[in-house]
Write a protein that holds these residues in place. Structure first.
Motif, mmCIF file in Angstrom:
data_model
loop_
_atom_site.group_PDB
_atom_site.id
_atom_site.type_symbol
_atom_site.label_atom_id
_atom_site.label_comp_id
_atom_site.label_asym_id
_atom_site.label_seq_id
_atom_site.Cartn_x
_atom_site.Cartn_y
_atom_site.Cartn_z
ATOM 1 N N TYR A 37 0.838 -1.199 0.000
ATOM 2 C CA TYR A 37 0.000 0.000 0.000
ATOM 3 C C TYR A 37 0.876 1.253 0.000
ATOM 4 O O TYR A 37 1.917 1.284 0.658
ATOM 5 C CB TYR A 37 -0.890 0.020 1.242
ATOM 6 C CG TYR A 37 -1.943 -1.069 1.247
ATOM 7 C CD1 TYR A 37 -3.172 -0.867 0.637
ATOM 8 C CD2 TYR A 37 -1.709 -2.293 1.859
ATOM 9 C CE1 TYR A 37 -4.145 -1.854 0.637
ATOM 10 C CE2 TYR A 37 -2.675 -3.289 1.869
ATOM 11 C CZ TYR A 37 -3.893 -3.058 1.252
ATOM 12 O OH TYR A 37 -4.849 -4.030 1.256
ATOM 13 N N GLN B 159 -0.230 4.079 5.084
ATOM 14 C CA GLN B 159 -0.810 3.234 6.139
ATOM 15 C C GLN B 159 -2.007 3.925 6.799
ATOM 16 O O GLN B 159 -2.100 5.155 6.802
ATOM 17 C CB GLN B 159 0.267 2.932 7.200
ATOM 18 C CG GLN B 159 1.380 2.038 6.678
ATOM 19 C CD GLN B 159 0.843 0.692 6.184
ATOM 20 O OE1 GLN B 159 0.095 0.021 6.887
ATOM 21 N NE2 GLN B 159 1.211 0.320 4.964
ATOM 22 N N ASP C 269 -9.237 3.223 2.310
ATOM 23 C CA ASP C 269 -9.308 1.921 1.652
ATOM 24 C C ASP C 269 -9.726 0.904 2.709
ATOM 25 O O ASP C 269 -10.198 1.293 3.795
ATOM 26 C CB ASP C 269 -7.996 1.555 0.927
ATOM 27 C CG ASP C 269 -6.806 1.352 1.860
ATOM 28 O OD1 ASP C 269 -7.009 1.157 3.079
ATOM 29 O OD2 ASP C 269 -5.655 1.368 1.385
ATOM 30 N N GLN D 282 -7.720 -1.665 3.927
ATOM 31 C CA GLN D 282 -6.530 -2.441 4.297
ATOM 32 C C GLN D 282 -6.710 -3.229 5.595
ATOM 33 O O GLN D 282 -6.303 -4.382 5.699
ATOM 34 C CB GLN D 282 -5.326 -1.504 4.421
ATOM 35 C CG GLN D 282 -4.026 -2.234 4.776
ATOM 36 C CD GLN D 282 -2.836 -1.290 4.879
ATOM 37 O OE1 GLN D 282 -2.898 -0.141 4.421
ATOM 38 N NE2 GLN D 282 -1.757 -1.763 5.474
ATOM 39 N N ASP E 281 -8.086 -0.177 -2.630
ATOM 40 C CA ASP E 281 -8.554 -1.487 -2.172
ATOM 41 C C ASP E 281 -9.924 -1.286 -1.505
ATOM 42 O O ASP E 281 -10.020 -0.583 -0.494
ATOM 43 C CB ASP E 281 -7.535 -2.042 -1.174
ATOM 44 C CG ASP E 281 -7.779 -3.500 -0.846
ATOM 45 O OD1 ASP E 281 -8.638 -4.126 -1.495
ATOM 46 O OD2 ASP E 281 -7.094 -4.007 0.066
#
Ligand code: FUB
Length: 363
Positions: free
Chosen positions: A44, A47, A331, A333, A310
């Protein structure tokens, strides 16, 4: 929102893991299993800013020299997924802040709960905030008791809340994803709208039609909306108007231009005197932008700011802070689930001609 699926093929790699750092109160609400799908081989770009709660739809602002983020607070309520996005069943807002990008992030706790909004039915979606009249205003979309999305406003003397909601929705407001922009002359404008689960297709000429349909491929795409705010920041001054988004030939997009036409998640910022209207293309998952000469547009399509992330939804905001520009986005994650998202930030860069360098969510 609908078509609930993972469009990233790598998520086919399934790993059952325990949710990372999900706080106790959230865990208590969870009726579905706390297992998830992760994509361990993907790198990615940035974070998650916090992992104690799920957060999405980050609207960032600089207040008193500090960055405040007004996100949705995603919760695992176990509401079944459907085409209307019922599984995005959020109950409250938490505001985040930090004194620098990369610095410690403060979660200011519950800023507003749905039970304290007298007219609200369900689903607190993407909010935004503004400062005027020596106070802070939180703008939020929520379905009323007739299940129609309206915009509410709440006030606080502190940017991190808690906020107190007005007793009625903003008169004449509808659909979702409000963003409030302050122009050079001190006027404030709200941009808003979202199709599919956001119900914008039900509104024509500011009139509600519960049978309102999405557009066919060759029909003109549905347009985002703008309304100027009153001085008291709690109502619209004048009519809600449509915003024209044009292609490079000066034509309005049709529905089949689905990788460029408006879907939801509007944002407005100024750069070198121009007005940059940015938005999500929804089912094609881009954050795009279009440039104009005044807050009402028209805006001419200029490209992609953020490629698909994502997760199904893509939503962003843009701020300048200490001479640099930053893109806030989300996203999935941490969870691998489309309705349990996490907010992120990355630097945004412009080219000499004022165009924005496209951000890829993965390295
Ligand atoms: O968070 C609920 C909805 O998902 C938002 O209102 C949309 O912009 C999408 O991000």
């Amino acid at each position: 929102m609908r078509k609930i699926y993972w469009y990233n093929s790598f998520t086919a790699a399934v790993f059952a893991v325990t949710i990372i750092g999900c706080n106790q109160s959230e865990t208590n609400k969870t009726t579905e299993t706390d297992t998830t799908i992760l994509a361990p081989q993907k790198s990615y770009l940035s974070q998650p800013l916090v992992s104690n709660i799920y957060t999405a739809d980050p609207s960032a602002h600089v207040f008193n020299g500090r960055i405040y983020i007004y996100p949705s607070h995603d919760t695992a309520t176990g509401t079944p997924e459907n085409d209307n996005g019922d599984h995005f069943n959020m109950m409250d807002y938490h505001i985040l802040s930090m004194d620098s990008v990369g610095g410690k992030v403060t979660d200011h706790g519950v800023a507003l709960h749905i039970k304290d909004i007298p007219w609200a039915g369900r689903q607190l979606w993407a909010p935004d905030a503004a400062y005027a009249n020596d106070r802070y205003y939180l703008y939020f979309p929520v379905k009323d008791k007739q299940d129609i999305f309206r915009m509410g406003v709440a006030t606080s003397l502190k940017p991190g809340g808690p906020f107190v909601a007005e007793k009625e929705p903003i008169k004449g407001s509808y659909s979702i994803d409000p963003t409030v922009f302050k122009d050079k002359d001190g006027s404030f404008y709200m941009y808003f709208g979202g199709i599919w689960g956001g119900q914008l297709q039900r509104w024509n000429n500011n009139k509600y039609d519960s049978a309102g349909k999405l557009r066919q491929a060759n029909e003109q795409a549905i347009l985002p909306r703008i309304a100027k705010l009153n001085k008291d920041m709690k109502g619209f001054s004048g009519e809600v108007k449509e915003i024209q988004l044009l292609d490079k030939n000066g034509q309005l997009f049709t529905e089949k231009d689905s990788d460029k036409r408006f879907f939801e998640a509007a944002w407005m910022h100024q750069y070198k005197g121009k007005y940059y209207f940015s938005y999500s293309t929804g089912d094609t998952h881009n954050i795009c932008y279009a440039i104009g000469d005044n807050p009402y547009g028209p805006f001419t399509y200029a490209g992609i700011i953020l490629k698909p992330v994502d997760g199904w939804t893509n939503h962003h905001s843009i701020i300048e802070f200490k001479g640099k520009w930053f893109l806030f986005y989300h996203d999935v994650q941490l969870s691998g689930k489309t309705h349990l998202r996490n907010v992120k930030v990355t630097e945004l860069n412009y080219n000499e001609d004022g165009s924005i360098q496209t951000v890829e969510a993965f390295e």
